[in-house]
Design an enzyme around this catalytic site. Structure first.
Site, short mmCIF file in Angstrom:
data_model
loop_
_atom_site.label_atom_id
_atom_site.label_comp_id
_atom_site.label_asym_id
_atom_site.label_seq_id
_atom_site.Cartn_x
_atom_site.Cartn_y
_atom_site.Cartn_z
N CYS A 132 -1.78 0.13 -13.76
CA CYS A 132 -0.79 -0.41 -12.83
C CYS A 132 0.61 -0.01 -13.29
O CYS A 132 0.96 -0.19 -14.46
CB CYS A 132 -0.92 -1.93 -12.75
SG CYS A 132 0.35 -2.73 -11.74
N CYS A 135 2.56 -3.38 -14.53
CA CYS A 135 2.27 -4.16 -15.74
C CYS A 135 1.34 -3.46 -16.71
O CYS A 135 0.94 -4.04 -17.72
CB CYS A 135 1.68 -5.52 -15.34
SG CYS A 135 0.07 -5.38 -14.51
N CYS A 181 -3.45 -5.59 -8.07
CA CYS A 181 -3.58 -5.72 -9.51
C CYS A 181 -3.80 -7.20 -9.81
O CYS A 181 -3.02 -8.05 -9.35
CB CYS A 181 -2.31 -5.22 -10.20
SG CYS A 181 -2.27 -5.56 -11.98
N CYS A 184 -0.57 -8.73 -12.02
CA CYS A 184 0.79 -8.95 -11.48
C CYS A 184 0.81 -9.14 -9.98
O CYS A 184 1.87 -9.43 -9.42
CB CYS A 184 1.71 -7.80 -11.88
SG CYS A 184 1.33 -6.22 -11.09
N CYS A 211 -9.08 3.37 -1.65
CA CYS A 211 -7.99 4.25 -1.25
C CYS A 211 -6.70 3.68 -1.85
O CYS A 211 -6.22 2.62 -1.42
CB CYS A 211 -7.91 4.31 0.27
SG CYS A 211 -6.65 5.43 0.90
#
Length: 253
Positions: A132, A135, A181, A184, A211
């Site tokens: 990510c 984070c 995510c 976060c 996707c």
């Protein structure tokens, strides 16, 4: 569901059925057959463009053409659930805007999307982990990545760091479900149940296609090389020599 919503859903059913039939035909064609591959990509792009253009939640919730027209494409996958409450990694919006680049903030915090084929990570093929950009949470392994032809990085399976929106299975099959995510709350993209269309890829086994917006990711190579940020501008392709302007030599005296 009213008439407008039904028309949109029927259109997507038509495209999905066509893709399934095409996948059956491709089984009897030579590998990498140009006609079948090109047709698959066109239909997949139509499916992706339809989803990205219509705010699926506005359409399904309000059921009006006006809601679809008024929807902003860059915030097509936004979901009503808070991107802050309940997530272990939290910052104020001002802090997020400082920590992230403009494209990263638009996708991770506002639920936006990038143009197809705009992320440098779409063509990344090395071994490593996709994390990510907000984070650094591990999200996908390179072994789950495959080329879907849609223009967005695609994966067959996620790691534990990916959270999937809970929606009706019928709706998830037609319009996809948002993925975030889990650390976060940042928007990552959508998951579709069309993995069986991609014969010979990891998605065929999982039945799913994640996707993902490349701008929301950072790729960490397994060989210890430099991290690759998904919003890094792509290098410009060299112009073919036959299109290059003629060289003009300076006049000598």
């Amino acid at each position: 569901l009213n008439k407008t919503t039904m028309m949109i859903l029927l259109h997507r059913i038509y495209l999905l059925v066509t893709l399934l039939l095409l996948g059956s035909v491709r089984a009897f064609l030579p590998p990498n057959n140009r006609v079948s591959t090109s047709a698959s990509r066109v239909l997949l792009f139509q499916l992706e463009a339809t989803k990205k253009f219509f705010d699926r939640r506005s359409v399904l919730r309000d059921g009006t053409a006006a809601a679809a027209i008024a929807a902003v494409p860059q915030i097509a996958s936004a979901n009503d659930k808070s991107r802050t409450d309940g997530y272990p990694v939290q910052h104020t919006e001002r802090e997020w805007a400082y920590l992230l680049s403009g494209p990263q903030y638009n996708i991770l915090r506002q639920g936006g999307t990038e143009r197809p084929n705009s992320s440098i990570l779409e063509g990344e093929e090395r071994e490593g982990t996709y994390r990510c950009a907000g984070c650094n949470t591990p999200l996908f392994k390179s072994s789950a990545k495959f080329h879907s032809g849609t223009g967005w990085p695609s994966f067959a399976n996620p790691l534990e760091g990916v959270e999937t929106e809970g929606v009706n299975p019928l709706i998830a099959g037609l319009t996809g479900a948002e993925i975030r995510c889990s650390s976060c709350g940042g928007h990552l993209g959508d998951v579709f149940l069309d993995g069986k269309l991609f014969v010979g890829t990891p998605a065929f086994a999982s039945g799913k296609r994640y996707c993902v917006d490349g701008y929301a990711l950072i790729f960490k190579p397994a060989d210890g090389g430099d991290d690759v940020f998904g919003d890094t501008p792509k290098p410009k392709a060299d112009m073919p020599t036959f299109l290059a302007p003629p060289k003009i030599n300076a006049r000598t005296t």
